[in-house]
Write a protein that holds these residues in place. Structure first.
Motif, mmCIF file in Angstrom:
data_model
loop_
_atom_site.group_PDB
_atom_site.id
_atom_site.type_symbol
_atom_site.label_atom_id
_atom_site.label_comp_id
_atom_site.label_asym_id
_atom_site.label_seq_id
_atom_site.Cartn_x
_atom_site.Cartn_y
_atom_site.Cartn_z
ATOM 1 N N ARG A 166 77.215 67.634 49.591
ATOM 2 C CA ARG A 166 77.613 68.953 49.096
ATOM 3 C C ARG A 166 77.101 69.183 47.675
ATOM 4 N NH1 ARG A 166 81.925 71.270 46.289
ATOM 5 N NH2 ARG A 166 82.566 73.335 47.052
ATOM 6 N N THR A 167 77.241 68.199 46.818
ATOM 7 C CA THR A 167 76.752 68.326 45.435
ATOM 8 C C THR A 167 75.240 68.487 45.401
ATOM 9 O OG1 THR A 167 78.591 66.948 44.681
ATOM 10 C CG2 THR A 167 76.738 67.246 43.167
ATOM 11 N N PHE A 168 74.571 67.752 46.275
ATOM 12 C CA PHE A 168 73.111 67.870 46.336
ATOM 13 C C PHE A 168 72.694 69.272 46.776
ATOM 14 C CE2 PHE A 168 69.198 67.579 48.903
ATOM 15 C CZ PHE A 168 68.308 67.162 47.919
ATOM 16 N N LEU A 169 73.406 69.844 47.748
ATOM 17 C CA LEU A 169 73.088 71.196 48.209
ATOM 18 C C LEU A 169 73.296 72.212 47.100
ATOM 19 C CD1 LEU A 169 72.292 73.128 50.460
ATOM 20 C CD2 LEU A 169 74.681 73.150 51.220
ATOM 21 N N LEU A 170 74.370 72.051 46.330
ATOM 22 C CA LEU A 170 74.593 72.937 45.187
ATOM 23 C C LEU A 170 73.459 72.820 44.171
ATOM 24 C CD1 LEU A 170 78.423 72.582 44.534
ATOM 25 C CD2 LEU A 170 77.197 74.699 45.034
ATOM 26 N N SER A 171 72.990 71.601 43.953
ATOM 27 C CA SER A 171 71.888 71.393 43.010
ATOM 28 C C SER A 171 70.611 72.046 43.504
ATOM 29 C CB SER A 171 71.663 69.896 42.797
ATOM 30 O OG SER A 171 72.821 69.271 42.291
ATOM 31 N N VAL A 172 70.357 71.981 44.812
ATOM 32 C CA VAL A 172 69.174 72.627 45.369
ATOM 33 C C VAL A 172 69.259 74.137 45.216
ATOM 34 C CG1 VAL A 172 67.900 73.052 47.504
ATOM 35 C CG2 VAL A 172 68.707 70.753 46.976
ATOM 36 N N ILE A 173 70.445 74.702 45.450
ATOM 37 C CA ILE A 173 70.621 76.147 45.296
ATOM 38 C C ILE A 173 70.390 76.573 43.849
ATOM 39 C CG2 ILE A 173 72.336 77.998 45.403
ATOM 40 C CD1 ILE A 173 73.536 76.612 47.821
ATOM 41 N N ASP A 174 70.834 75.741 42.908
ATOM 42 C CA ASP A 174 70.676 76.074 41.484
ATOM 43 C C ASP A 174 69.287 75.764 40.949
ATOM 44 O OD1 ASP A 174 73.251 76.967 41.336
ATOM 45 O OD2 ASP A 174 74.069 75.068 40.604
ATOM 46 N N LEU A 175 68.433 75.179 41.755
ATOM 47 C CA LEU A 175 67.122 74.750 41.279
ATOM 48 C C LEU A 175 66.312 75.880 40.638
ATOM 49 C CD1 LEU A 175 65.436 72.159 41.143
ATOM 50 C CD2 LEU A 175 64.363 72.826 43.303
ATOM 51 N N PRO A 176 66.269 77.090 41.228
ATOM 52 C CA PRO A 176 65.504 78.166 40.564
ATOM 53 C C PRO A 176 66.029 78.537 39.189
ATOM 54 C CG PRO A 176 65.884 78.704 42.869
ATOM 55 C CD PRO A 176 66.713 77.496 42.569
ATOM 56 N N PHE A 177 67.312 78.227 38.881
ATOM 57 C CA PHE A 177 67.840 78.486 37.551
ATOM 58 C C PHE A 177 67.286 77.511 36.511
ATOM 59 C CE2 PHE A 177 71.912 80.371 39.494
ATOM 60 C CZ PHE A 177 71.392 81.654 39.404
ATOM 61 N N SER A 178 66.983 76.301 36.953
ATOM 62 C CA SER A 178 66.654 75.239 36.012
ATOM 63 C C SER A 178 65.160 75.004 35.836
ATOM 64 C CB SER A 178 67.318 73.925 36.464
ATOM 65 O OG SER A 178 66.889 73.568 37.766
ATOM 66 N N ILE A 179 64.335 75.520 36.730
ATOM 67 C CA ILE A 179 62.903 75.300 36.597
ATOM 68 C C ILE A 179 62.209 76.608 36.222
ATOM 69 C CG2 ILE A 179 62.901 73.419 38.263
ATOM 70 C CD1 ILE A 179 61.751 75.340 40.317
ATOM 71 N N SER A 180 61.081 76.483 35.586
ATOM 72 C CA SER A 180 60.305 77.655 35.197
ATOM 73 C C SER A 180 59.718 78.333 36.434
ATOM 74 C CB SER A 180 59.181 77.232 34.250
ATOM 75 O OG SER A 180 58.254 78.276 34.072
ATOM 76 N N PRO A 181 59.655 79.677 36.447
ATOM 77 C CA PRO A 181 58.999 80.363 37.570
ATOM 78 C C PRO A 181 57.555 79.921 37.781
ATOM 79 C CG PRO A 181 60.260 81.922 36.270
ATOM 80 C CD PRO A 181 60.276 80.628 35.510
ATOM 81 N N VAL A 182 56.874 79.563 36.694
ATOM 82 C CA VAL A 182 55.504 79.073 36.829
ATOM 83 C C VAL A 182 55.478 77.772 37.610
ATOM 84 C CG1 VAL A 182 53.478 78.286 35.565
ATOM 85 C CG2 VAL A 182 54.777 80.240 34.712
ATOM 86 N N VAL A 183 56.437 76.892 37.308
ATOM 87 C CA VAL A 183 56.529 75.631 38.046
ATOM 88 C C VAL A 183 56.842 75.901 39.510
ATOM 89 C CG1 VAL A 183 57.784 73.451 38.236
ATOM 90 C CG2 VAL A 183 57.217 74.371 35.984
ATOM 91 N N ALA A 184 57.707 76.884 39.772
ATOM 92 C CA ALA A 184 58.020 77.246 41.159
ATOM 93 C C ALA A 184 56.760 77.720 41.886
ATOM 94 C CB ALA A 184 59.092 78.328 41.190
ATOM 95 N N GLY A 185 55.929 78.504 41.189
ATOM 96 C CA GLY A 185 54.675 78.941 41.794
ATOM 97 C C GLY A 185 53.746 77.776 42.087
ATOM 98 N N LEU A 186 53.680 76.824 41.180
ATOM 99 C CA LEU A 186 52.847 75.642 41.409
ATOM 100 C C LEU A 186 53.369 74.803 42.581
ATOM 101 C CD1 LEU A 186 52.144 74.521 37.724
ATOM 102 C CD2 LEU A 186 50.530 75.544 39.335
#
Length: 291
Positions: free
Chosen positions: A107-127
């Motif tokens: 459950r904690t891991f799933l919450l972390s995955v959901i929050d991932l776009p908050f913590s990483i740069s959009p540029v990194v998400a594009g890469l």
């Protein structure tokens, strides 16, 4: 010997009045500081954008809005929003229900995955998307086998938009579900309601405003997504250029009036979502009063 009460009390009253006056001036100073901060950070830049948008008059503003490049960028942006927002709403609701109503390992891991776009740069998400779906990406052999192109086309833009807005609905709905508990849902099931009926008649009305706020935030993020889309789209004018990329491209090409005009349109679209929220709140409140 007589004691003058006024003389005895005045040394005590005067410091209290002085201290109260200092507190009042301190409050006023803090309020003025807040207003000054917002004026510098928000109000003045917004005014400058609107002034720049109409720097060549209304004709120049309308010329930008009627150009083929702008219309193509607007169409692509609305298409990305139309794809990303419903998918994020469905995913957010499912994730929120699972996390708030179930106890399971991970459950904690799933919450972390959901929050991932908050913590990483959009540029990194594009890469990240390019490393998966690009020509040298991990899934490229599969994509070639089914003749599907993701990067530098609309599917890549849609994926980047979905990734950016993924957390908002879930993060708005989860606290509300945890607060209301499961008593009403269990009562509905005891009375013979199915899971689907319980969701529509009990759960959804309880989380409606959190869901609306999540949809508004997701829509605003989808319209304003820039970094990840810049990586996956290649910014081809008229083909893979969204409104945010159009603003950047216009400004880089010294078309500041076109960039500001497009920024005004984006601000108007964001304001429209807030207006819709206010209208829904007014209508729902009116229905409650009528009942």
């Amino acid at each position: 010997m007589t004691l003058n009460l006024n003389d005895a009390q005045s040394p005590v009253i005067e410091p209290e009045i002085h201290s109260q006056s200092q507190r009042e001036w301190g409050k006023i100073g803090l309020i003025l500081l807040v207003f000054a901060f917002f004026a510098v950070i928000l109000v003045v830049p917004v005014i400058y954008v609107f002034v720049g948008a109409f720097s060549n008059g209304l004709a120049g503003f309308l010329r930008t809005l009627s150009s083929r490049e702008f219309l193509n960028a607007l169409r692509l942006t609305l298409m990305a929003v139309a794809v990303a927002v419903p998918l994020n709403v469905v995913f957010g609701l499912c994730a929120a229900l699972v996390i708030a109503r179930k106890s399971f390992r991970g459950r904690t891991f799933l919450l972390s995955v959901i929050d991932l776009p908050f913590s990483i740069s959009p540029v990194v998400a594009g890469l990240m998307l390019v490393s998966l779906y690009g020509r040298q990406g991990l899934l490229n052999p599969v994509l070639q086998a089914i003749d599907l192109r993701i990067i530098f086309s609309f599917p890549g833009i849609a994926l980047a938009t979905i990734l950016g807005g993924m957390p908002f609905v879930a993060r708005e709905v989860i606290p509300v579900l945890e607060e209301i508990g499961e008593e009403e849902e269990e009562a509905a099931k005891t009375l013979g309601a199915s899971s689907w009926q319980t969701f529509w008649r009990v759960t959804l009305p309880s989380i409606r405003w959190a869901l609306i706020y999540g949809i508004i935030l997701t829509t605003a993020r989808a319209m304003g997504e820039f970094g990840s889309i810049a990586i996956v789209s290649s910014n081809l004018i008229g083909r893979t250029q969204t409104l945010t990329l159009f603003v950047d491209s216009s400004y880089r090409n010294y078309d500041s009036q076109g960039a500001f005009a497009t920024a005004v349109v984006l601000a108007g679209l964001a304001a429209l979502t807030l207006i819709i929220k206010q209208v829904l709140e007014h209508l729902y409140g009116h229905r409650l009063k009528v009942k």
